[in-house]
Scaffold this motif. Structure first.
Motif, mmCIF file in Angstrom:
data_model
loop_
_atom_site.group_PDB
_atom_site.id
_atom_site.type_symbol
_atom_site.label_atom_id
_atom_site.label_comp_id
_atom_site.label_asym_id
_atom_site.label_seq_id
_atom_site.Cartn_x
_atom_site.Cartn_y
_atom_site.Cartn_z
ATOM 1 N N ILE A 80 0.873 -1.183 0.000
ATOM 2 C CA ILE A 80 0.000 0.000 0.000
ATOM 3 C C ILE A 80 0.904 1.226 0.000
ATOM 4 N N THR A 81 0.652 2.160 -0.904
ATOM 5 C CA THR A 81 1.543 3.324 -1.022
ATOM 6 C C THR A 81 0.795 4.627 -0.715
ATOM 7 N N PRO A 82 1.529 5.647 -0.260
ATOM 8 C CA PRO A 82 0.888 6.901 0.150
ATOM 9 C C PRO A 82 0.741 7.907 -0.991
ATOM 10 N N SER A 83 -0.040 8.939 -0.735
ATOM 11 C CA SER A 83 -0.216 10.009 -1.733
ATOM 12 C C SER A 83 1.016 10.914 -1.770
ATOM 13 N N THR A 84 1.787 10.916 -0.691
ATOM 14 C CA THR A 84 2.867 11.875 -0.548
ATOM 15 C C THR A 84 4.069 11.597 -1.461
ATOM 16 N N ALA A 108 -2.509 1.552 -4.555
ATOM 17 C CA ALA A 108 -1.953 2.898 -4.342
ATOM 18 C C ALA A 108 -2.990 3.802 -3.690
ATOM 19 N N HIS A 109 -2.553 4.992 -3.261
ATOM 20 C CA HIS A 109 -3.507 5.973 -2.747
ATOM 21 C C HIS A 109 -4.357 6.469 -3.923
ATOM 22 N N PRO A 110 -5.687 6.546 -3.763
ATOM 23 C CA PRO A 110 -6.542 6.953 -4.887
ATOM 24 C C PRO A 110 -6.145 8.295 -5.509
ATOM 25 N N THR A 145 2.548 1.571 3.698
ATOM 26 C CA THR A 145 3.188 2.864 3.953
ATOM 27 C C THR A 145 2.093 3.926 3.992
ATOM 28 N N GLY A 146 1.853 4.492 5.163
ATOM 29 C CA GLY A 146 0.768 5.473 5.266
ATOM 30 C C GLY A 146 0.508 5.879 6.702
ATOM 31 N N GLY A 147 -0.649 6.463 6.913
ATOM 32 C CA GLY A 147 -0.999 7.013 8.214
ATOM 33 C C GLY A 147 -1.611 5.982 9.155
ATOM 34 N N PRO A 148 -2.154 6.449 10.288
ATOM 35 C CA PRO A 148 -2.637 5.527 11.328
ATOM 36 C C PRO A 148 -3.748 4.588 10.865
ATOM 37 N N ALA A 199 4.918 0.871 7.718
ATOM 38 C CA ALA A 199 5.650 2.142 7.719
ATOM 39 C C ALA A 199 4.621 3.220 8.045
ATOM 40 N N GLY A 200 4.532 3.553 9.318
ATOM 41 C CA GLY A 200 3.429 4.376 9.800
ATOM 42 C C GLY A 200 3.763 5.860 9.903
ATOM 43 N N PRO A 201 2.863 6.617 10.540
ATOM 44 C CA PRO A 201 3.012 8.072 10.597
ATOM 45 C C PRO A 201 4.129 8.520 11.535
ATOM 46 N N GLU A 231 -0.283 18.038 15.745
ATOM 47 C CA GLU A 231 -0.831 17.357 14.569
ATOM 48 C C GLU A 231 0.284 17.144 13.541
ATOM 49 N N GLU A 232 0.268 16.013 12.833
ATOM 50 C CA GLU A 232 1.236 15.801 11.738
ATOM 51 C C GLU A 232 0.726 16.623 10.555
ATOM 52 N N GLN A 233 1.194 17.877 10.451
ATOM 53 C CA GLN A 233 0.510 18.848 9.591
ATOM 54 C C GLN A 233 0.965 18.861 8.126
ATOM 55 N N SER A 259 10.001 3.537 2.765
ATOM 56 C CA SER A 259 9.114 2.871 3.729
ATOM 57 C C SER A 259 9.916 2.576 4.987
ATOM 58 N N ILE A 260 9.630 3.335 6.032
ATOM 59 C CA ILE A 260 10.351 3.176 7.299
ATOM 60 C C ILE A 260 9.399 2.505 8.264
ATOM 61 N N ALA A 261 9.664 1.231 8.522
ATOM 62 C CA ALA A 261 8.711 0.430 9.298
ATOM 63 C C ALA A 261 8.882 0.753 10.770
#
Ligand code: NAD
Length: 493
Positions: free
Chosen positions: A155-159, A183-185, A238-241, A257-259, A387-389, A463-465
């Protein structure tokens, strides 16, 4: 002779077309249906499916990836090396175009850094990391080898959509696996485009089809289908909570690989200009989209003024209290009753990854062209701190002592155990912060990127686990360790 060859060629062409018409797993005999230009509606290869790794459903993608895994196994380590070389070279060669395409689709971040994140894929380690561990003694020899899982669901992030995908491919294929991505939509089209191009080149070079698969229109349902598929032996998220929690519930092994919300501590022994320029480099990178990026800074009171001046000297723009308030109102929404009695701040997605000029506009301040980062003094309990802004704005908090700075940093990091940074020349302060925060990455006297080999020693991964503990992922992360034992023999001396 010429006629004979022509007849032979016609036969071969007819045979090949017959096989193609038979579809997946169909008969290759003479009874094969005649080929048709239109794919059959009930055929697994219609629509997006089978379009160089881009599939309509997770199950079709997993079937294809499993077949590719078996092909890769046959072709050995040489084929893995070829694939890695293709992915790294294509990321570099296409960095300008793919960086632009990703930015246009996701609408977050900065073009120069989208391009650079593709160019540095060459720093991701490959098969050279998989040297077996050998033991030799009176009882014979034993070898522990790093072997593949098979098909990995990722799973990959939008960032950083293409960079995470490409970095995962390098690590996972180095270890002998195939992979299916959800992937992220909001950054899925660019990911599918890269997958198509990678697979075309991989098939040309190695004959392996669909080694990298992706679901064309990813959804929560396709995530669930992917996780439930029998071929998926391992997940890499790889993504958020939310996605980390979802992956942990699947019952499959998940590398998560979380927030993060990386705090920075600046003490009075630090070089203020080095600290400021590092914080600007890291915090402004891709408009602060990096999970390792500097998000909030705690500065010792007795050096606070010098640090703020150094930030300005190095090109960041300071907001006053009124401007900070205007930016805060725009960058967060506040819901009553969700903060344990206090109102709870949620990040306004319209501001994530936007340029400093957009934030300045919301703050009501005009800034010089090319300004990368804004900053302001805040309290420790400001939403920009906790907040993770992911915006090119850094809150700076005054602290009375190193002990208070470490305590505040720990609170702001939320025990994600992701990344923390110190600027100091006092090893006792460094040691105390490292022990207290217990983060996966701990950088001293440099920008966050130094933790991933960008200006510091080390290798790269996107991806940092963190919650699952594997750390900065590398080829070994995606292997099963298998032991092969020869009893009483083959020790040659
Ligand atoms: P996100 O959590 O919104 O999305 C990440 C991925 O998870 C996407 O593919 C998304 O579609 C999927 N997803 C989200 N919620 C889901 C759910 N409930 N079930 C299934 N799938 C779900 O994150 P983002 O905005 O794309 O990326 C930023 C976040 O990722 C930040 O929190 C950042 O710290 C983190 N991140 C971490 C690392 C790391 O290496 N640790 C790297 C990059 C980003």
């Amino acid at each position: 002779m010429a006629e004979l060859n022509e007849a032979l060629i016609k036969d071969v062409v007819a045979e090949v077309l017959g096989r193609l018409g038979a579809g997946n797993g169909g008969s290759s005999g003479s009874a094969a249906p005649a080929p048709s230009a239109e794919p059959k509606k009930d055929c697994k290869c219609n629509g997006a499916s089978g379009d160089h790794g881009v599939f309509a459903t997770a199950n079709d993608a997993c079937d294809a990836a499993q077949a590719a895994f078996l092909q890769l196994r046959e072709k050995g380590v040489a084929a893995r090396r070829q694939v890695i070389d293709i992915v790294k070279t294509m990321c570099d060669d296409n960095s300008q175009e793919w960086g632009r395409i990703e930015l246009e689709e996701s609408k977050i971040g900065r073009l120069d850094h989208k391009i650079e994140k593709l160019q540095i894929i060459k720093n991701v380690p490959g098969v050279e990391w998989l040297n077996p561990y050998g033991m030799s003694g009176d009882n014979g020899i034993t070898l522990e080898e790093y072997t593949p899982f098979g098909v990995i669901g990722a799973i990959t992030p939008s960032t950083h959509s293409i960079p995470t995908l490409a970095g995962n491919v390098v690590n996972m294929v180095a270890a002998g696996n195939a992979v299916v991505f959800n992937a992220h939509p909001s950054a899925a089209r660019c990911a599918a485009m890269a997958v198509r191009e990678f697979n075309k080149a991989i098939e040309r070079a190695t004959g392996i089809k669909n080694l990298i698969c992706i679901i064309e229109q990813p959804t929560l349902d396709s995530f669930a289908e992917l996780c439930a598929n029998e071929y998926i032996r391992l997940l890499c998220v790889t993504g958020g909570p939310a996605v980390v929690a979802a992956a942990m519930k699947t019952g499959k092994r998940a590398i998560c690989a979380g927030p993060g919300n990386p705090p920075v501590l600046v003490d009075d022994t630090a070089c203020m200009d080095r600290a400021a320029s590092s914080i600007i480099t890291g915090g402004a990178y891709d408009n602060n989209l990096l999970c390792i990026g500097e998000k909030e800074v705690f500065v010792l009171e007795n050096t606070f003024g010098k640090f703020m001046s150094a930030m300005e000297r190095n090109g960041a723009v300071q907001l006053n209290a009124t401007q900070l308030d205007a930016l805060t109102q725009a960058a967060f929404t506040f819901k009553d009753g969700e903060g344990g009695g206090c109102s709870h701040a949620a990040v306004n997605k319209d501001f994530i990854g936007k340029d400093a000029s957009v934030l300045a506009n919301a703050a009501g301040v005009s800034i010089p062209n090319g300004t990368q980062l804004l900053f302001a003094e805040t309290d420790a309990d400001h939403p920009f701190v906790y907040e993770e802004q992911m915006m090119p704005f850094i809150p700076i908090v005054r602290v009375k002592s190193v002990e208070e700075g470490i305590e505040r940093s720990k609170e702001a990091e939320h025990n994600y155990k992701h990344t923390s940074i110190i600027h100091s020349h006092n090893v006792n302060h460094m040691t105390a912060m490292a022990r207290a925060l217990d983060t996966t990455l701990f950088v001293k006297n440099g920008p966050c990127g130094a933790g991933l080999g960008l200006g510091g020693e080390g290798y790269l991964s996107f991806s940092i686990a963190t919650p699952t503990g594997e750390g900065i992922t590398n080829p070994k992360t995606f292997t099963r360790v298998r032991r092969c034992v020869m009893v009483d023999n083959l020790r040659i001396y």
